[in-house]
Every structure is written in structure tokens, then in C-alpha cells.
Design a protein around this motif. Sequence first.
Motif, PDB file in Angstrom:
ATOM      1  N   PHE A   1      40.384  46.550  33.987  1.00 43.53           N
ATOM      2  CA  PHE A   1      39.349  46.753  32.976  1.00 43.53           C
ATOM      3  C   PHE A   1      38.451  45.531  32.935  1.00 43.53           C
ATOM      4  O   PHE A   1      38.933  44.415  32.772  1.00 43.53           O
ATOM      5  N   LYS A   2      37.148  45.749  33.084  1.00 44.82           N
ATOM      6  CA  LYS A   2      36.166  44.674  32.925  1.00 44.82           C
ATOM      7  C   LYS A   2      35.172  45.135  31.872  1.00 44.82           C
ATOM      8  O   LYS A   2      34.490  46.135  32.052  1.00 44.82           O
ATOM      9  N   GLN A   3      35.102  44.390  30.789  1.00 45.62           N
ATOM     10  CA  GLN A   3      34.207  44.732  29.689  1.00 45.62           C
ATOM     11  C   GLN A   3      32.901  43.964  29.836  1.00 45.62           C
ATOM     12  O   GLN A   3      32.787  43.060  30.638  1.00 45.62           O
ATOM     13  N   GLY A   4      31.923  44.346  29.059  1.00 46.08           N
ATOM     14  CA  GLY A   4      30.642  43.654  29.069  1.00 46.08           C
ATOM     15  C   GLY A   4      29.497  44.642  29.124  1.00 46.08           C
ATOM     16  O   GLY A   4      29.629  45.807  28.739  1.00 46.08           O
ATOM     17  N   VAL A   5      28.359  44.172  29.615  1.00 41.77           N
ATOM     18  CA  VAL A   5      27.160  45.007  29.699  1.00 41.77           C
ATOM     19  C   VAL A   5      27.382  46.168  30.663  1.00 41.77           C
ATOM     20  O   VAL A   5      26.967  47.288  30.417  1.00 41.77           O
ATOM     21  N   ASN A   6      28.050  45.892  31.773  1.00 42.02           N
ATOM     22  CA  ASN A   6      28.340  46.916  32.772  1.00 42.02           C
ATOM     23  C   ASN A   6      29.859  47.066  32.891  1.00 42.02           C
ATOM     24  O   ASN A   6      30.473  46.512  33.801  1.00 42.02           O
ATOM     25  N   PRO A   7      30.477  47.820  31.974  1.00 38.93           N
ATOM     26  CA  PRO A   7      31.940  47.902  31.995  1.00 38.93           C
ATOM     27  C   PRO A   7      32.448  48.647  33.229  1.00 38.93           C
ATOM     28  O   PRO A   7      31.824  49.596  33.692  1.00 38.93           O
ATOM     29  N   GLN A   8      33.557  48.162  33.756  1.00 41.22           N
ATOM     30  CA  GLN A   8      34.180  48.806  34.907  1.00 41.22           C
ATOM     31  C   GLN A   8      35.643  49.065  34.591  1.00 41.22           C
ATOM     32  O   GLN A   8      36.347  48.190  34.103  1.00 41.22           O
ATOM     33  N   ARG A   9      36.051  50.271  34.899  1.00 37.96           N
ATOM     34  CA  ARG A   9      37.454  50.654  34.734  1.00 37.96           C
ATOM     35  C   ARG A   9      37.874  51.280  36.051  1.00 37.96           C
ATOM     36  O   ARG A   9      37.448  52.379  36.379  1.00 37.96           O
TER      37      ARG A   9
ATOM     38  N   LEU B   1      40.867  52.125  39.120  1.00 42.70           N
ATOM     39  CA  LEU B   1      42.247  52.309  39.562  1.00 42.70           C
ATOM     40  C   LEU B   1      42.368  51.795  40.987  1.00 42.70           C
ATOM     41  O   LEU B   1      41.505  52.066  41.823  1.00 42.70           O
ATOM     42  N   TYR B   2      43.430  51.062  41.252  1.00 42.02           N
ATOM     43  CA  TYR B   2      43.686  50.555  42.597  1.00 42.02           C
ATOM     44  C   TYR B   2      45.059  51.017  43.062  1.00 42.02           C
ATOM     45  O   TYR B   2      45.988  51.135  42.265  1.00 42.02           O
ATOM     46  N   LEU B   3      45.174  51.241  44.347  1.00 42.17           N
ATOM     47  CA  LEU B   3      46.453  51.526  44.977  1.00 42.17           C
ATOM     48  C   LEU B   3      46.902  50.233  45.640  1.00 42.17           C
ATOM     49  O   LEU B   3      46.217  49.719  46.524  1.00 42.17           O
ATOM     50  N   ARG B   4      48.010  49.673  45.167  1.00 40.21           N
ATOM     51  CA  ARG B   4      48.505  48.434  45.758  1.00 40.21           C
ATOM     52  C   ARG B   4      49.555  48.764  46.805  1.00 40.21           C
ATOM     53  O   ARG B   4      50.558  49.411  46.518  1.00 40.21           O
ATOM     54  N   VAL B   5      49.290  48.316  48.033  1.00 40.82           N
ATOM     55  CA  VAL B   5      50.149  48.621  49.170  1.00 40.82           C
ATOM     56  C   VAL B   5      50.827  47.333  49.625  1.00 40.82           C
ATOM     57  O   VAL B   5      50.223  46.258  49.587  1.00 40.82           O
ATOM     58  N   LYS B   6      52.069  47.439  50.062  1.00 32.88           N
ATOM     59  CA  LYS B   6      52.845  46.265  50.493  1.00 32.88           C
ATOM     60  C   LYS B   6      52.122  45.490  51.587  1.00 32.88           C
ATOM     61  O   LYS B   6      51.720  46.052  52.596  1.00 32.88           O
ATOM     62  N   GLY B   7      51.973  44.192  51.355  1.00 37.26           N
ATOM     63  CA  GLY B   7      51.406  43.307  52.360  1.00 37.26           C
ATOM     64  C   GLY B   7      49.928  43.507  52.631  1.00 37.26           C
ATOM     65  O   GLY B   7      49.378  42.901  53.532  1.00 37.26           O
ATOM     66  N   LYS B   8      49.288  44.344  51.864  1.00 37.92           N
ATOM     67  CA  LYS B   8      47.867  44.608  52.091  1.00 37.92           C
ATOM     68  C   LYS B   8      47.111  44.487  50.777  1.00 37.92           C
ATOM     69  O   LYS B   8      47.688  44.347  49.717  1.00 37.92           O
ATOM     70  N   ARG B   9      45.820  44.600  50.869  1.00 39.59           N
ATOM     71  CA  ARG B   9      45.002  44.450  49.668  1.00 39.59           C
ATOM     72  C   ARG B   9      45.057  45.689  48.786  1.00 39.59           C
ATOM     73  O   ARG B   9      45.611  46.709  49.169  1.00 39.59           O
ATOM     74  N   GLU B  10      44.417  45.574  47.653  1.00 41.71           N
ATOM     75  CA  GLU B  10      44.344  46.692  46.720  1.00 41.71           C
ATOM     76  C   GLU B  10      43.198  47.611  47.128  1.00 41.71           C
ATOM     77  O   GLU B  10      42.091  47.161  47.391  1.00 41.71           O
ATOM     78  N   ILE B  11      43.460  48.895  47.160  1.00 41.41           N
ATOM     79  CA  ILE B  11      42.481  49.884  47.604  1.00 41.41           C
ATOM     80  C   ILE B  11      41.956  50.629  46.380  1.00 41.41           C
ATOM     81  O   ILE B  11      42.734  51.241  45.647  1.00 41.41           O
ATOM     82  N   PRO B  12      40.637  50.586  46.134  1.00 42.79           N
ATOM     83  CA  PRO B  12      40.098  51.281  44.962  1.00 42.79           C
ATOM     84  C   PRO B  12      40.191  52.795  45.119  1.00 42.79           C
ATOM     85  O   PRO B  12      39.906  53.340  46.177  1.00 42.79           O
ATOM     86  N   LEU B  13      40.596  53.463  44.051  1.00 41.85           N
ATOM     87  CA  LEU B  13      40.722  54.916  44.055  1.00 41.85           C
ATOM     88  C   LEU B  13      39.663  55.593  43.193  1.00 41.85           C
ATOM     89  O   LEU B  13      39.435  56.784  43.323  1.00 41.85           O
ATOM     90  N   SER B  14      39.025  54.842  42.310  1.00 43.34           N
ATOM     91  CA  SER B  14      38.054  55.413  41.375  1.00 43.34           C
ATOM     92  C   SER B  14      36.710  55.612  42.050  1.00 43.34           C
ATOM     93  O   SER B  14      36.352  54.903  42.982  1.00 43.34           O
ATOM     94  N   GLN B  15      35.958  56.572  41.523  1.00 38.99           N
ATOM     95  CA  GLN B  15      34.611  56.770  42.042  1.00 38.99           C
ATOM     96  C   GLN B  15      33.620  55.935  41.252  1.00 38.99           C
ATOM     97  O   GLN B  15      33.869  55.570  40.111  1.00 38.99           O
ATOM     98  N   ILE B  16      32.503  55.650  41.884  1.00 32.54           N
ATOM     99  CA  ILE B  16      31.456  54.851  41.258  1.00 32.54           C
ATOM    100  C   ILE B  16      30.598  55.782  40.413  1.00 32.54           C
ATOM    101  O   ILE B  16      30.381  56.932  40.751  1.00 32.54           O
ATOM    102  N   GLY B  17      30.102  55.277  39.334  1.00 31.41           N
ATOM    103  CA  GLY B  17      29.244  56.095  38.485  1.00 31.41           C
ATOM    104  C   GLY B  17      29.533  55.832  37.032  1.00 31.41           C
ATOM    105  O   GLY B  17      29.827  54.712  36.631  1.00 31.41           O
ATOM    106  N   GLN B  18      29.478  56.871  36.254  1.00 29.23           N
ATOM    107  CA  GLN B  18      29.733  56.769  34.826  1.00 29.23           C
ATOM    108  C   GLN B  18      31.176  56.330  34.602  1.00 29.23           C
ATOM    109  O   GLN B  18      32.101  56.984  35.073  1.00 29.23           O
ATOM    110  N   PRO B  19      31.376  55.213  33.897  1.00 33.52           N
ATOM    111  CA  PRO B  19      32.751  54.753  33.699  1.00 33.52           C
ATOM    112  C   PRO B  19      33.540  55.713  32.806  1.00 33.52           C
ATOM    113  O   PRO B  19      33.007  56.282  31.860  1.00 33.52           O
TER     114      PRO B  19
END
Length: 183
Positions: A131-139, A141-159
Motif C-alpha cells: 500500500f502506498k498512500q498519497g496523491v497517487n495511491p497504489q495498492r 499485489l505481488y507474487l513472491r517466488v523463492k530466490g527471485k523478485r516479486e512479480i506484480p499481479l495487479s493491473q494498472i489503472g483505477q486503484p
Amino acid sequence: MNSENLIRRYVITGSRRLSNYWWASVVFLGAIGFLFTGLSSYFGQNLLPFLQVQNITFFPQGLVMSFYGILGLLLSIYLWLTIIWNVGGGFNEFNKKAGAIRIFRWGFPGKTRCIDISYSLKEVEAIKVDFKQGVNPQRTLYLRVKGKREIPLSQIGQPLTVEEVEKQAAELAKFLQVSVEGL
């Protein structure tokens, strides 16, 4: 357990959103207006009946308006092509039957037109909520995989609302039998 409960697919909209159609159309119409105004001042006659350009000299006003019109047309073409190609659209598929997760997105034409990532269900560590609050809030979801980075699952657009994000995260974590982080 039937096969419907073993596969979950979430469709990601991508660039084919109503707001993108709106802005591509507005930019196109504005660019045409600027370009015709500039060309009308160059030719010294009204190319469109509702344009009155007798007070606009070609240099510098008409030239600048033509330039803005051309830039607007290029931007409009770019916006329409991203809509046609559905850049960012795709799906997230979680398949317990095959034991795999597939994340698919459409990109720009070229070598990476199709972005298709697959992981084993065994590699998933958690579902992370950010969760990132402010003028442009972002919410997100990430998929965290072993030994790798977090992969965003949410779509861009209206939060989404906080409740909707929490509900999605809880449902997905329950389905994958992993923990939720960040709540």
C-alpha cells in the motif's frame, strides 16, 4: 475436488480501457484542429468552415500550430496503437492441476511481444500486499517466488479499495496455501 476449483484465471485489462479510448480520441481531434489551423494560415483560406484564421499569420503562429498538430497526431497514433495491440493486457493463471503459475502479458511488437512467465507452485513463498498512500495511491499485489523478485499481479489503472485488495490477497493466498505479507 473438481477441475473448476483447481484453476484460477484473472484477466488483466491492459491498455483497452475507456480512459485510453477517450484520451486517444481527444488528442486526435485536438491535433487535427491545430494542424488545420496551421495549414489554413499557410494557404490563406479556411480549410474548415468553422475556422476563422484571417488574423493568424503563418510565421510564427501558424507554423507553431502546425508543429503542435503533427506532434499531437504522432501521440494519437501511439495511443491508438497501444490500444490496438492491447499492451499490458493478459492474464494470471494459477493451476493446481498442473502445479504451475502462468503470468502472460502482451507487449509492444518485436522480440518481447508476448511476455509469458511460468513458475511451479512449489516456488511460491507468499502473496505480498503493498500500500502506498498519497496523491497517487497504489495498492499492488505481488507474487513472491523463492530466490527471485516479486512479480506484480495487479493491473494498472483505477486503484482498488483496501478491502478489495485484502480480499483478493486472502483468496489467492488461501488457494495457493501460502501466507499473506504486508497487511
